[in-house]
Design a protein around this motif. Structure first.
Motif, PDB file in Angstrom:
ATOM      1  N   ASP A 506       0.936  -1.232   0.214  1.00 24.67           N
ATOM      2  CA  ASP A 506       0.053  -0.016  -0.032  1.00 24.67           C
ATOM      3  C   ASP A 506       0.998   1.258  -0.017  1.00 24.67           C
ATOM      4  OD1 ASP A 506      -2.010   2.047   0.218  1.00 24.67           O
ATOM      5  OD2 ASP A 506      -2.526   1.275   2.075  1.00 24.67           O
ATOM      6  N   LYS A 507       1.138   1.585  -1.164  1.00 29.77           N
ATOM      7  CA  LYS A 507       2.139   2.904  -1.381  1.00 29.77           C
ATOM      8  C   LYS A 507       3.329   2.650  -0.596  1.00 29.77           C
ATOM      9  CE  LYS A 507      -1.660   5.991  -2.487  1.00 29.77           C
ATOM     10  NZ  LYS A 507      -2.249   7.411  -2.165  1.00 29.77           N
ATOM     11  N   THR A 508       3.965   1.383  -0.319  1.00 30.40           N
ATOM     12  CA  THR A 508       5.042   1.219   0.103  1.00 30.40           C
ATOM     13  C   THR A 508       6.189   2.060  -0.120  1.00 30.40           C
ATOM     14  OG1 THR A 508       4.134  -0.980   0.673  1.00 30.40           O
ATOM     15  CG2 THR A 508       6.415  -0.671   1.405  1.00 30.40           C
ATOM     16  N   ASP A 509       6.381   2.141  -1.524  1.00 32.75           N
ATOM     17  CA  ASP A 509       7.479   2.867  -1.881  1.00 32.75           C
ATOM     18  C   ASP A 509       7.665   4.403  -1.577  1.00 32.75           C
ATOM     19  OD1 ASP A 509       4.989   2.985  -3.467  1.00 32.75           O
ATOM     20  OD2 ASP A 509       6.226   3.420  -5.166  1.00 32.75           O
ATOM     21  N   ALA A 510       6.413   5.052  -1.349  1.00 36.60           N
ATOM     22  CA  ALA A 510       6.113   6.401  -0.961  1.00 36.60           C
ATOM     23  C   ALA A 510       7.433   6.809   0.109  1.00 36.60           C
ATOM     24  CB  ALA A 510       4.921   6.806  -0.487  1.00 36.60           C
ATOM     25  N   ALA A 511       7.553   5.642   0.911  1.00 40.88           N
ATOM     26  CA  ALA A 511       8.669   6.131   2.142  1.00 40.88           C
ATOM     27  C   ALA A 511       9.923   5.823   1.904  1.00 40.88           C
ATOM     28  CB  ALA A 511       8.116   5.688   3.478  1.00 40.88           C
ATOM     29  N   LEU A 512      10.356   5.192   0.686  1.00 37.69           N
ATOM     30  CA  LEU A 512      11.763   4.689   0.419  1.00 37.69           C
ATOM     31  C   LEU A 512      12.494   5.750  -0.104  1.00 37.69           C
ATOM     32  CD1 LEU A 512      10.804   1.203  -1.369  1.00 37.69           C
ATOM     33  CD2 LEU A 512      11.337   1.770   1.250  1.00 37.69           C
ATOM     34  N   ASP A 513      14.039   5.914   0.205  1.00 38.86           N
ATOM     35  CA  ASP A 513      14.679   6.807  -0.590  1.00 38.86           C
ATOM     36  C   ASP A 513      15.252   6.160  -1.876  1.00 38.86           C
ATOM     37  OD1 ASP A 513      16.607   4.833   0.360  1.00 38.86           O
ATOM     38  OD2 ASP A 513      16.810   5.805   2.361  1.00 38.86           O
ATOM     39  N   LEU A 514      16.140   6.924  -2.218  1.00 39.68           N
ATOM     40  CA  LEU A 514      16.579   6.220  -3.813  1.00 39.68           C
ATOM     41  C   LEU A 514      17.105   4.722  -3.656  1.00 39.68           C
ATOM     42  CD1 LEU A 514      16.897   6.554  -6.783  1.00 39.68           C
ATOM     43  CD2 LEU A 514      19.155   7.913  -6.420  1.00 39.68           C
ATOM     44  N   ASP A 515      18.117   4.720  -2.734  1.00 41.09           N
ATOM     45  CA  ASP A 515      18.666   3.370  -2.742  1.00 41.09           C
ATOM     46  C   ASP A 515      17.593   2.152  -2.227  1.00 41.09           C
ATOM     47  OD1 ASP A 515      21.228   4.524  -3.193  1.00 41.09           O
ATOM     48  OD2 ASP A 515      21.723   4.727  -0.893  1.00 41.09           O
ATOM     49  N   SER A 516      16.680   2.705  -1.397  1.00 40.06           N
ATOM     50  CA  SER A 516      15.689   1.626  -0.776  1.00 40.06           C
ATOM     51  C   SER A 516      14.899   1.372  -2.108  1.00 40.06           C
ATOM     52  CB  SER A 516      14.996   2.242   0.184  1.00 40.06           C
ATOM     53  OG  SER A 516      15.835   2.345   1.437  1.00 40.06           O
ATOM     54  N   GLU A 517      14.642   2.340  -3.028  1.00 37.41           N
ATOM     55  CA  GLU A 517      13.878   2.045  -4.001  1.00 37.41           C
ATOM     56  C   GLU A 517      14.478   1.010  -4.959  1.00 37.41           C
ATOM     57  OE1 GLU A 517      11.529   4.247  -7.884  1.00 37.41           O
ATOM     58  OE2 GLU A 517      12.267   5.527  -6.006  1.00 37.41           O
ATOM     59  N   GLN A 518      15.750   1.128  -5.149  1.00 34.21           N
ATOM     60  CA  GLN A 518      16.573   0.006  -5.969  1.00 34.21           C
ATOM     61  C   GLN A 518      16.379  -1.141  -5.532  1.00 34.21           C
ATOM     62  OE1 GLN A 518      20.526   1.963  -6.463  1.00 34.21           O
ATOM     63  NE2 GLN A 518      19.752   3.644  -7.911  1.00 34.21           N
ATOM     64  N   VAL A 519      16.876  -1.150  -4.083  1.00 33.09           N
ATOM     65  CA  VAL A 519      16.699  -2.470  -3.502  1.00 33.09           C
ATOM     66  C   VAL A 519      15.291  -3.325  -3.594  1.00 33.09           C
ATOM     67  CG1 VAL A 519      16.748  -3.792  -1.243  1.00 33.09           C
ATOM     68  CG2 VAL A 519      18.551  -2.158  -1.984  1.00 33.09           C
ATOM     69  N   PHE A 520      14.251  -2.332  -3.664  1.00 31.17           N
ATOM     70  CA  PHE A 520      12.793  -2.636  -3.754  1.00 31.17           C
ATOM     71  C   PHE A 520      12.481  -3.089  -5.069  1.00 31.17           C
ATOM     72  CE2 PHE A 520       8.120  -1.677  -4.197  1.00 31.17           C
ATOM     73  CZ  PHE A 520       7.609  -2.504  -3.490  1.00 31.17           C
ATOM     74  N   SER A 521      12.979  -2.520  -6.435  1.00 30.96           N
ATOM     75  CA  SER A 521      12.852  -2.817  -7.456  1.00 30.96           C
ATOM     76  C   SER A 521      13.423  -4.114  -7.753  1.00 30.96           C
ATOM     77  CB  SER A 521      13.539  -1.737  -8.386  1.00 30.96           C
ATOM     78  OG  SER A 521      12.584  -0.536  -8.306  1.00 30.96           O
ATOM     79  N   TRP A 522      14.591  -4.242  -7.108  1.00 31.88           N
ATOM     80  CA  TRP A 522      15.458  -5.767  -7.347  1.00 31.88           C
ATOM     81  C   TRP A 522      14.632  -6.868  -6.879  1.00 31.88           C
ATOM     82  CZ3 TRP A 522      17.188  -8.709  -3.357  1.00 31.88           C
ATOM     83  CH2 TRP A 522      17.919  -9.883  -3.734  1.00 31.88           C
ATOM     84  N   LEU A 523      13.881  -6.584  -5.623  1.00 29.48           N
ATOM     85  CA  LEU A 523      13.043  -7.346  -5.056  1.00 29.48           C
ATOM     86  C   LEU A 523      11.905  -7.848  -5.824  1.00 29.48           C
ATOM     87  CD1 LEU A 523      12.364  -9.214  -2.557  1.00 29.48           C
ATOM     88  CD2 LEU A 523      11.334  -7.157  -1.498  1.00 29.48           C
ATOM     89  N   LEU A 524      11.211  -6.708  -6.432  1.00 30.03           N
ATOM     90  CA  LEU A 524      10.208  -7.130  -7.127  1.00 30.03           C
ATOM     91  C   LEU A 524      10.513  -8.292  -8.275  1.00 30.03           C
ATOM     92  CD1 LEU A 524       8.386  -3.695  -7.341  1.00 30.03           C
ATOM     93  CD2 LEU A 524       7.705  -5.529  -6.110  1.00 30.03           C
TER      94      LEU A 524
END
Length: 573
Positions: A506-524
């Motif tokens: 639920d808009k989990t990526d809204a609180a992610l910084d750039l590094d965390s978003e890259q990790v999140f994209s890798w996880l997806l």
């Protein structure tokens, strides 16, 4: 004590229900009866000793008898003190049992309630409802038994006064009647003031909770002065009501002491002529004074008990509101099978939070194949969070159905879907404990899986820089110290511990910084084809990774394409 007994306790309102309906919270009633009878009988020893000393020992100079009487009186007083101490210990034990049994059942009912019922009231009111258990514990434990058992002995003591002093018994009876009238008037005013006090305290506590939760924002906006002025107004209103409630609460207790002294003075004034005329002995008058004063104590205790029933009534009403919250778990429902693949389908779904509120979703249809990744877009009030809560099974559809792998979720127990469906909110929450505890949710059996999930969420390198690594202590205020991106990664790792078949972001990526978003994209990318992902997001980079896009528009779920998304972004630009 069973859950059925607790439910009946919530639903009944009689003053004696705490004892009748909750027998598991009490010790053996026979023990309490014997203690009360023994204590009240021993209380007769001192008046009898005083009467014998004045009437027989002093006139006859019988010192041997005096020492025997003194020794017996000391033994009686010592035994009385011992019995009172034992009764106090038993009351403490019963209080602890009551708090534990009822408190656990209340918390269980609160945790098992439907989210719609929970969100209708503020956090402050929920806290007041939980605190009501302590109020009822102070009211029920020991007081009912003590009052009921002591009142007959008050009558016995008055009968003894009548036997010794004849018509002098009308002195305490008349003053007791006046005292009862005073208590009736005080109770009427106290009950009204107490309800006003409860409402005022609710408003004040809600405001305090809001201030504490938003203290950083208040300081950032430099609105401390405005918040202080609002609190002063609330505090002034509360203080005025507290003054009235305190006055009517203390009046019977303070007056009781005055009435006790008035009883003794009246007996001296009216009994002295009887002693002068030889119709009553000095010892008999002294015994009448002591017995009349002792008879006032249980009656005053009963009156104060009746006065404080206003507090118990308010507490019972608060607990009854918890009992009226509909349980989410249906007794006849079975847990979902562990062989879920992750396919989701909405069929004519309709939902609203109350009958008098507009529909959030209406006649909504959606089909998500198992293992696919789907993006959901919509405005902040379009119902995206509601949709995910329906898919998670935390909300029940009012129309249509939510189907998980051909299983209609309304027919199954969805309270525990760990390992099947996991939900990650837009703002992560941490509990008091270590980072590892928060990932494993305090389940020691999941420690290894939690460490592996932390690695998948990219936590290893960050946590390694902390002084205690995964054992670093955090709590719900960690957002003021730890980066939001780190907190969100911890919550993502928490959802990965049991390898769920469906992940709801639920808009989990809204609180992610750039590094965390890259990790999140890798996880997806790692999760693609392994579990179903439903992502609510407003970030175009994340949505482009989704295999299908849908938008919630006027309560319906409408398919969208990347071209539609590009046009929307271009229009916003």
């Amino acid at each position: 004590m069973t859950a059925a007994q607790i439910t009946r306790f919530f639903q009944r309102t009689a003053w004696y229900d705490g004892y009748v309906l909750l027998p598991g919270a009490w010790v053996n009633p026979l023990e309490v009866l014997l203690l009360s009878v023994g204590g009240n009988l021993l209380s007769l020893a001192v008046p009898l000793v005083v009467m014998q000393v004045y009437d027989r020992v002093i006139p006859n100079q019988a010192m041997d008898t005096f020492w025997w009487l003194t020794g017996g009186g000391i033994v009686a007083v010592t035994l009385d003190a011992l019995l009172r101490w034992i009764r106090a210990v038993m009351n403490g034990r019963m209080s602890a049992q009551f708090d534990h049994l009822v408190g656990c059942q209340v918390m269980n009912r609160l945790l098992d309630c439907r989210l719609e019922d929970y969100e209708r009231v503020s956090i402050g009111e929920h806290l007041d409802r939980l605190n009501a258990v302590g109020t009822l514990s102070n009211y029920y434990v020991g007081q009912i038994i003590q009052v009921v058992l002591d009142l007959p002995f008050a009558v016995l003591l008055l009968v003894a006064v009548a036997y010794l002093g004849g018509w002098l018994v009308w002195v305490p009876l008349g003053l007791l009647a006046v005292y009862l009238l005073l208590v009736i008037v005080a109770r009427r005013h106290f009950a009204l003031a107490r309800r006003q006090q409860a409402e005022s305290n609710d408003r004040r506590f809600d405001f305090v909770i809001q201030v504490l939760q938003g203290l950083h924002l208040i300081k950032a906006q430099t609105v401390e002065e405005q918040m202080l002025r609002r609190y002063e107004r609330l505090q002034a209103s509360t203080a005025e009501i507290n003054l009235r409630a305190g006055f009517w609460s203390r009046l019977p207790a303070e007056s009781g002491m005055a009435f006790g002294q008035l009883v003794m003075f009246s007996l001296i004034a009216l009994g002295s002529p009887l002693v002068r005329d030889g119709m009553l002995t000095v010892g008999g008058l002294s015994a009448c004074m002591m017995l009349a004063s002792r008879s006032m104590q249980p009656i005053q205790s009963a009156c104060l008990f009746w006065l404080r029933y206003a507090d118990a009534a308010i507490a019972r009403e608060r607990l009854q509101r918890i009992s009226h919250m509909q349980p989410f778990r249906q007794p006849e429902s079975k847990p979902l099978p562990a062989t879920i693949r992750g396919g989701l389908e909405l069929r004519g779904l309709g939902f609203r939070y109350a009958p008098n509120l507009p529909w959030v979703l209406q006649n909504a249809d959606l089909s998500i194949p198992a293992g696919s990744q789907v993006g959901i877009i919509g405005s902040s009030a379009s119902g995206t969070t509601t949709l995910l809560l329906l898919l998670r099974g935390l909300l029940r559809a009012m129309e249509g159905s939510v189907v998980l792998d051909h299983y209609h979720m309304a027919k199954w127990d969805t309270t525990d879907t760990r390992g099947l469906v996991e939900y990650v909110p837009s703002r992560g929450t941490l509990f008091r404990g270590s980072i590892l505890d928060n990932i494993a949710m305090f389940d020691a059996a999941c420690t290894d899986a939690a460490l592996e999930a932390g690695g998948l969420a990219g936590l290893d390198d960050i946590v390694a820089m902390l002084p205690m690594g995964y054992e670093t202590q955090v709590d719900n205020q960690a957002g003021n110290i730890l980066p939001m991106g780190l907190i969100q990664r911890i919550c993502i790792a928490r959802a990965l511990v049991r390898r769920p078949r469906v992940l709801l972001f639920d808009k989990t990526d809204a609180a992610l910084d750039l590094d965390s978003e890259q990790v999140f994209s890798w996880l997806l990318d790692r999760l693609r084809g392994r579990c179903t992902v439903v992502m609510v997001s407003n970030r175009v980079r994340v949505l482009r990774r989704m295999e299908a896009l849908f938008e919630i528009e006027n309560g319906r779920i409408v398919p969208r394409t990347l071209a539609d998304l590009d046009r929307t972004v271009a229009a916003e630009v």
